[in-house]
Design a protein around this motif. Sequence first.
Motif, mmCIF file in Angstrom:
data_model
loop_
_atom_site.group_PDB
_atom_site.id
_atom_site.type_symbol
_atom_site.label_atom_id
_atom_site.label_comp_id
_atom_site.label_asym_id
_atom_site.label_seq_id
_atom_site.Cartn_x
_atom_site.Cartn_y
_atom_site.Cartn_z
ATOM 1 N N UNK A 1 0.840 -1.196 0.000
ATOM 2 C CA UNK A 1 0.000 0.000 0.000
ATOM 3 C C UNK A 1 0.882 1.255 0.000
ATOM 4 N N UNK A 2 0.497 2.187 -0.880
ATOM 5 C CA UNK A 2 1.281 3.413 -1.003
ATOM 6 C C UNK A 2 0.400 4.618 -0.683
ATOM 7 N N UNK A 3 0.937 5.572 0.088
ATOM 8 C CA UNK A 3 0.218 6.817 0.349
ATOM 9 C C UNK A 3 0.879 7.895 -0.503
ATOM 10 N N UNK A 4 0.095 8.622 -1.284
ATOM 11 C CA UNK A 4 0.666 9.669 -2.141
ATOM 12 C C UNK A 4 -0.319 10.813 -2.315
ATOM 13 N N UNK A 5 0.197 11.917 -2.865
ATOM 14 C CA UNK A 5 -0.640 13.076 -3.144
ATOM 15 C C UNK A 5 -1.645 12.726 -4.241
ATOM 16 N N UNK A 6 -2.880 13.159 -4.053
ATOM 17 C CA UNK A 6 -3.923 12.923 -5.066
ATOM 18 C C UNK A 6 -3.593 13.705 -6.347
ATOM 19 N N UNK A 7 -3.900 13.097 -7.498
ATOM 20 C CA UNK A 7 -3.742 13.811 -8.768
ATOM 21 C C UNK A 7 -5.115 13.936 -9.446
ATOM 22 N N UNK B 1 -15.065 6.332 -4.164
ATOM 23 C CA UNK B 1 -14.642 5.802 -2.865
ATOM 24 C C UNK B 1 -15.445 6.441 -1.727
ATOM 25 N N UNK B 2 -15.579 7.764 -1.763
ATOM 26 C CA UNK B 2 -16.345 8.450 -0.712
ATOM 27 C C UNK B 2 -17.811 8.030 -0.752
ATOM 28 N N UNK B 3 -18.335 7.878 -1.949
ATOM 29 C CA UNK B 3 -19.731 7.458 -2.113
ATOM 30 C C UNK B 3 -19.951 6.087 -1.455
ATOM 31 N N UNK B 4 -19.014 5.191 -1.726
ATOM 32 C CA UNK B 4 -19.110 3.821 -1.205
ATOM 33 C C UNK B 4 -18.922 3.789 0.318
ATOM 34 N N UNK C 1 -3.546 0.648 -3.645
ATOM 35 C CA UNK C 1 -3.156 -0.753 -3.479
ATOM 36 C C UNK C 1 -3.385 -1.435 -4.819
ATOM 37 N N UNK C 2 -2.362 -2.025 -5.374
ATOM 38 C CA UNK C 2 -2.454 -2.665 -6.699
ATOM 39 C C UNK C 2 -3.196 -1.786 -7.699
ATOM 40 N N UNK C 3 -2.706 -0.536 -7.774
ATOM 41 C CA UNK C 3 -3.230 0.457 -8.731
ATOM 42 C C UNK C 3 -4.694 0.813 -8.509
ATOM 43 N N UNK C 4 -5.205 0.520 -7.325
ATOM 44 C CA UNK C 4 -6.588 0.904 -7.012
ATOM 45 C C UNK C 4 -6.583 1.861 -5.826
ATOM 46 N N UNK D 1 -12.202 4.985 3.646
ATOM 47 C CA UNK D 1 -11.472 3.786 3.240
ATOM 48 C C UNK D 1 -12.500 2.818 2.658
ATOM 49 N N UNK D 2 -12.138 2.177 1.570
ATOM 50 C CA UNK D 2 -13.048 1.222 0.933
ATOM 51 C C UNK D 2 -13.494 0.177 1.970
ATOM 52 N N UNK D 3 -14.820 -0.027 2.124
ATOM 53 C CA UNK D 3 -15.314 -0.952 3.140
ATOM 54 C C UNK D 3 -14.691 -2.345 3.063
ATOM 55 N N UNK D 4 -14.261 -2.770 1.866
ATOM 56 C CA UNK D 4 -13.713 -4.126 1.742
ATOM 57 C C UNK D 4 -12.318 -4.244 2.362
#
Length: 171
Positions: A1-7, A17-20, A51-54, A83-86
Amino acid sequence: MQIRTETINDYKHVFNLNYLAFDNRDDEAKLVERIRFSNCFIRQLSLVAEEQEEIVGHVLFSKAKIIQEDGEKEVLVLAPMAVNPSVQKKGIGSNLIKEGLRRAKDLGYGLVFLIGHPNYYPKFGFQPARNHGMELTQFEVPDDVFMVCELIEGELQQTNGELRYPPVFLG
Ligand SMILES: CC(C)(COP(=O)(O)OP(=O)(O)OC[C@H]1O[C@@H](n2cnc3c(N)ncnc32)[C@H](O)[C@@H]1OP(=O)(O)O)[C@@H](O)C(=O)NCCC(=O)NCCS
């Protein structure tokens, strides 16, 4: 898992993601969009977890003000976070907050406020804000959910006043 600035390429994924994460409600997803196009937006403090490009997590820290007797002080507010519920309860939210607080301190911010769960945020250094002479009138919330985190020692002691969220937070 990578944390980065949003683009810009992440915007549509962050919306979904927020909707879910907020039970198929778009209030928070739309709040993120309003903040991005306002002057309270700080690009380096809109963080995604990948995570894995998601995109599996997102947190946003924005500029807000404390109105004090001797003037205004710029502070940050943390909201929203998703955070994605899954993949919840795996530490993704914690990593987003820690990285955000680290960057906020590097940018020179002394205080971060939020309205949130009183059992979740204290481990990152958040404490009830009203105990430190802070007030909030824009939203009616119980004392224990209105919290502050001191990033620079002495800031809490030097600051007393009312937190004002930027107008975009009011809808
Ligand atoms: C709030 C939210 C962002 C937290 O994200 P998260 O990635 O699940 O958070 P974490 O994994 O860091 O921590 C969640 C819990 O899992 C625990 N945890 C952390 N790492 C863990 C691991 N590896 N294994 C098991 N549990 C773990 C934490 O101790 C924490 O427990 P707590 O509830 O007792 O504090 C997420 O639940 C969410 O998106 N909720 C819906 C939207 C929302 O309410 N947002 C916040 C308001 S703006």
